[in-house]
Write an enzyme that holds these catalytic residues in place. Structure first.
Site, PDB file in Angstrom:
ATOM      1  N   LYS A   1      21.059  21.664  14.432  1.00  0.00           N
ATOM      2  CA  LYS A   1      20.904  20.203  14.365  1.00  0.00           C
ATOM      3  C   LYS A   1      20.252  19.565  15.457  1.00  0.00           C
ATOM      4  CE  LYS A   1      23.761  15.903  14.029  1.00  0.00           C
ATOM      5  NZ  LYS A   1      24.962  14.962  14.474  1.00  0.00           N
TER       6      LYS A   1
ATOM      7  N   GLY B   1      28.468   6.825  16.216  1.00  0.00           N
ATOM      8  CA  GLY B   1      29.707   6.223  16.669  1.00  0.00           C
ATOM      9  C   GLY B   1      29.759   4.596  16.462  1.00  0.00           C
TER      10      GLY B   1
ATOM     11  N   THR C   1      33.047  10.391  13.949  1.00  0.00           N
ATOM     12  CA  THR C   1      33.949   9.539  14.577  1.00  0.00           C
ATOM     13  C   THR C   1      34.694   8.648  13.809  1.00  0.00           C
ATOM     14  OG1 THR C   1      32.258   9.232  16.523  1.00  0.00           O
ATOM     15  CG2 THR C   1      33.706   7.464  16.222  1.00  0.00           C
TER      16      THR C   1
END
Lengths: 65, 259
Positions: B97, B158, B208
């Site tokens: 990633k 987030g 998150t």
């Protein structure tokens, strides 16, 4: 010689990356290494020669997003 | 209903991050309840005394999932490439990633460094999952660099703000109908995940929203169901929105109707 290991300055008498890892207690661990910003595969640690003031990174799996 | 990512078939269209959970047990249970087939991980400096990474590695091996390592924290192609090389050895996977951050405030990817890193990593045999923006020119360059999957952001990492630019994401979907597209980052609610899937995205990646919720295990379940609902809805050809009302109950035969 003086080197930097994971951001800490240390003194070592070891001459190879493999010897340094053993000296510092990294035995039987799933780790990966880099020296002076370049990846050093496990198979090349024994022949990788430490140099004065070289910068060694030792990493392991960590939680991530 | 399975999804193919670099010739690997997965059933779940929810990719889950492993950071910020209140405990390893909660992380394990959240992974289980989410039904995910792919979890994201990272690498950090390891101490030979506390061996935190080794304990986490033991936990990972019990999850029976595919591991997608990230390059979180990298700010240049060079850093990302070196980090990816280390993850390939640590996790024994060519998947990466790819994150190359360009701005400390919104953690927006530096797409120039991203494309450079993607090209070199693809050349080295990596299978790159690039965290990118919704810019279709960048997307084209990532595909030309060898990427077979694209992961545009929904909103900043987030932030929990959901899909900030659905129009751009719809455009991206339309431009790349045959490329697996995964919304990565910014989701906060299961409805955000459902919306992404309703737009035709192939999967969502989040961390998150589950880990920092009050009940991560329950929230993992909620996201799993939302992803499935959104996918089924997309495949069921939703109706077009209308400006005016249209009765759903047949008008003919209405009692008391005055002709």
């Amino acid at each position: 010689m003086q080197i930097t290991l994971n951001g800490q300055t240390i003194e070592t008498q070891q001459t190879s990356l493999d010897g340094l890892l053993t000296e510092q207690g990294y035995t039987d661990m799933n780790i990966a290494t880099a020296m002076n910003d370049n990846f050093i595969p496990q198979t090349e640690r024994a022949e990788t020669v430490l140099q004065e003031y070289c910068v060694v990174e030792v990493v392991a799996p960590m939680q991530g997003g | 209903m399975s999804l193919s990512l670099y010739q690997t078939q997965v059933n779940s269209r929810l990719l889950l991050g492993t950071a910020q959970y209140p405990s390893p047990k909660v992380l394990q249970d959240a992974i289980s309840k989410s039904g995910t087939d792919i979890i994201t991980v990272s690498v950090r400096r390891e101490s030979s005394s506390d061996q935190a990474g080794q304990h986490f590695w033991s936990l990972l091996k019990d999850t029976n999932t595919h591991i997608l390592p990230n390059t979180a924290g990298c700010r240049s192609a060079k850093e990302a490439i070196t980090t990816a090389q280390m993850t390939r050895e640590l996790f024994a996977t060519p998947w990466i990633k790819l994150e190359v951050i360009g701005n400390d405030d919104n953690l927006q990817p530096n797409v120039f460094e991203l494309v450079d890193a993607a090209r070199e990593l693809s050349r080295q045999g990596f299978q790159v999952f690039p965290y990118t923006t919704d810019d279709i020119i960048v997307a084209e360059q990532l595909l030309n660099a060898g990427c077979e999957v694209l992961m545009p952001w929904g909103s900043p990492i987030g932030s929990g703000r959901g899909l900030q630019n659905p129009f751009a994401l719809e455009t991206m979907r339309a431009y790349f109908p045959d490329t697996p597209l995964i919304i990565d980052a910014g989701l906060g609610l299961p409805s955000h995940a459902a919306q992404a899937m309703e737009l035709g995205y192939d999967a969502v990646l989040l961390n998150t929203a589950v880990a920092k919720s009050g009940k991560p295990i329950e929230m993992a379940t909620a996201f799993s169901q939302a992803v499935q609902a959104g996918r089924i809805a997309y495949q069921s050809n939703p109706i077009e929105a209308r400006d005016m009302a249209k009765p759903s109950t047949p008008v003919a035969g209405t009692p008391f109707w005055l002709d």
